[in-house]
Design an enzyme around this catalytic site. Structure first.
Site, PDB file in Angstrom:
ATOM      1  N   GLU A 109    -102.776   4.638  -9.395  1.00  5.43           N
ATOM      2  CA  GLU A 109    -103.194   5.958  -9.862  1.00  5.43           C
ATOM      3  C   GLU A 109    -103.173   6.056 -11.387  1.00  5.43           C
ATOM      4  O   GLU A 109    -102.523   6.929 -11.970  1.00  5.43           O
ATOM      5  CB  GLU A 109    -102.305   7.037  -9.235  1.00  5.43           C
ATOM      6  CG  GLU A 109    -102.443   7.048  -7.707  1.00  5.43           C
ATOM      7  CD  GLU A 109    -101.569   8.079  -7.013  1.00  5.43           C
ATOM      8  OE1 GLU A 109    -100.533   8.474  -7.596  1.00  5.43           O
ATOM      9  OE2 GLU A 109    -101.904   8.484  -5.888  1.00  5.43           O
ATOM     10  N   VAL A 110    -103.913   5.162 -12.018  1.00 10.14           N
ATOM     11  CA  VAL A 110    -103.984   5.170 -13.486  1.00 10.14           C
ATOM     12  C   VAL A 110    -105.008   6.227 -13.895  1.00 10.14           C
ATOM     13  O   VAL A 110    -106.147   5.921 -14.287  1.00 10.14           O
ATOM     14  CB  VAL A 110    -104.347   3.779 -14.036  1.00 10.14           C
ATOM     15  CG1 VAL A 110    -104.190   3.754 -15.559  1.00 10.14           C
ATOM     16  CG2 VAL A 110    -103.461   2.699 -13.413  1.00 10.14           C
TER      17      VAL A 110
END
Length: 453
Positions: A125-126
């Site tokens: 979840e960058v």
């Protein structure tokens, strides 16, 4: 708490612990600002490691190195390393200092965990990757794209670990890999550096789609993979009670995936049965660990035996001391006598009944609605004969819940730091209890000043 629950984990079939420290790790030097006031001491972690060895657990520390860096990037000292200035979620992959920061974090983790086989470097979840000024400029010039930014940074981190700690293999979450093209993933040679941990927490995820994803990873050069399920913390950011049936279904789906893998397929290293406490660093607390332990027991037994039948259910109930095991949501009879069971007992009582009890009393009682409304309370005005119709009930309900909440707080204080207890009570208990207490206060003040007009 670890020293009480590790034996329980082993009893139900766990073989290792994936431990994300975040700000609970005792960072020092230029990283000292990262650690919580309640952070574990180095000696505590070493004792934890010794206990893990006693139970033949593999310890896999997890340190975020790209996304979910809120606990680092929220600090002024490191805020200039954000991908986007206004959001502390993701690290800027262009700054040399970003990689040096990650290396320092890894080095401090490794200094205490000196005999581990794996280290998990997060990388899930960058958010906002590619939206920072430097990234946008390079993307507009055609020099890079979001996939390349991700792969480049993860490769740099993984390469550092392999070069510095040759016996340790990095693990990463797989979600950022899912939409990268096969050719690009294969050409990146990332499969030679890391082992992806494929996570899916839904109860009814698509097994066929998952098998296709695994096949893609195998073709792209990954020879080892992990699965990640969830026994709690995946059904709502503010969820308080754990639905065992939901998480049981998730594990049965993972068993379907594992059993359907071709024999000559990629090697499955294991499955991480995750139990998230927050959705991210800034979110509220969700299900407390003691609340999720029956679910964990069910999930571990399901993985161990391949099914969850009457035999496994009986084993779980006997081991936890539960009279019954309701797999939708726990009832007040389900608490048992395992470490932390008092928390489960009182949380179940409070979450199941407190709000409903207060609402029913204050919103449905005809005498309160008709003769002691908010306006009456504000003006301290009530018919002296009518108040007798609800005064006793209100005081009894208030006394009951004050006792239950006090018991819950004491049970939590035996396990949690004061700030955790305060937060949980403020979020999930105090609003309803204070409505009731404020009502009693208004009633007392009205009675004390009452005159007939």
């Amino acid at each position: 708490m670890f020293f009480l629950i590790f034996p329980l984990f082993a009893h139900f079939g766990a073989e290792g612990i994936l431990l994300e420290y975040e700000d609970m790790f005792p960072y020092d030097g230029n990283l000292q600002v990262l650690k919580s006031p309640n952070a574990y001491s180095p000696s505590y972690i070493k004792d934890l490691m010794d206990l893990a060895r006693k139970h033949q657990f593999e310890i896999i520390p997890l340190v975020q190195t790209f996304g979910h860096m809120e606990f680092v990037l929220k600090h002024k000292a490191f805020s200039h390393l954000r991908e986007m200035k206004t959001f502390p979620n993701s690290l800027n992959p262009h700054k040399e200092e970003s990689l040096e920061l990650v290396k320092s974090m890894i080095d401090q983790i490794m200094a205490i965990h000196d005999d581990i086989k794996w280290i998990h470097i997060g990388s899930d979840e960058v958010y906002y990757l590619g939206e920072g000024e430097e990234s946008k400029k390079l993307i507009e010039q055609g020099q890079t794209n979001i996939d390349s930014l991700f792969l480049s940074h993860v490769k740099a981190v993984a390469s550092y670990i392999i070069a510095t700690y040759s016996s340790v293999k990095p693990i990463i979450w797989d979600d950022m890999l899912r939409n990268i093209s096969f050719d690009k993933l294969q050409g990146s040679t990332l499969g030679q550096l890391v082992e992806p941990m494929i996570w899916e927490y839904n109860a009814d995820f698509d097994v066929h789609k998952m098998l296709c994803q695994i096949q893609k990873y195998q073709g792209a050069g990954f020879s080892q993979i992990w699965f990640a399920s969830a026994f709690k913390g995946a059904t709502g950011a503010a969820q308080c009670l754990t639905s065992i049936s939901y998480h049981l279904a998730n594990h049965l789906q993972w068993l379907n995936v594992a059993q359907t893998l071709p024999r000559n397929s990629i090697h499955l290293q294991g499955i991480a049965v995750t139990g998230w406490q927050r959705y991210d660093h800034f979110s509220v607390l969700c299900e407390l660990l003691p609340v999720g332990i029956p679910s964990l027991a069910v999930c571990l037994q399901t993985l161990r035996h391949g099914v969850f039948s009457e035999k496994e259910e009986k084993y779980v109930k006997q081991s936890l001391g539960c009279k019954s095991l309701r797999i939708n949501f726990p009832s007040i009879e389900d608490a048992g006598n395992f470490p932390g069971s008092a928390v489960l007992d009182y949380v179940t009582q409070v979450i199941t009944c407190l709000q409903e009890s207060v609402d029913k009393l204050l919103q449905e009682n005809i005498y309160i609605k008709g003769w002691f409304s908010k306006y009456h309370r504000k003006k301290k005005y009530v018919h002296p004969g009518i108040i007798q119709n609800f005064e006793g009930e209100v005081r009894g309900v208030c006394s009951h819940w004050e006792t239950a909440v006090n018991n819950l707080q004491k049970a939590m204080e035996r396990i949690y730091f004061p700030d955790t207890v305060e937060e949980w009570m403020e979020e999930y208990v105090n609003p309803a209890l204070m409505r009731l207490q404020n009502f009693v206060q208004d009633m007392d003040e009205t009675l004390a000043s009452m005159t007939i007009k």
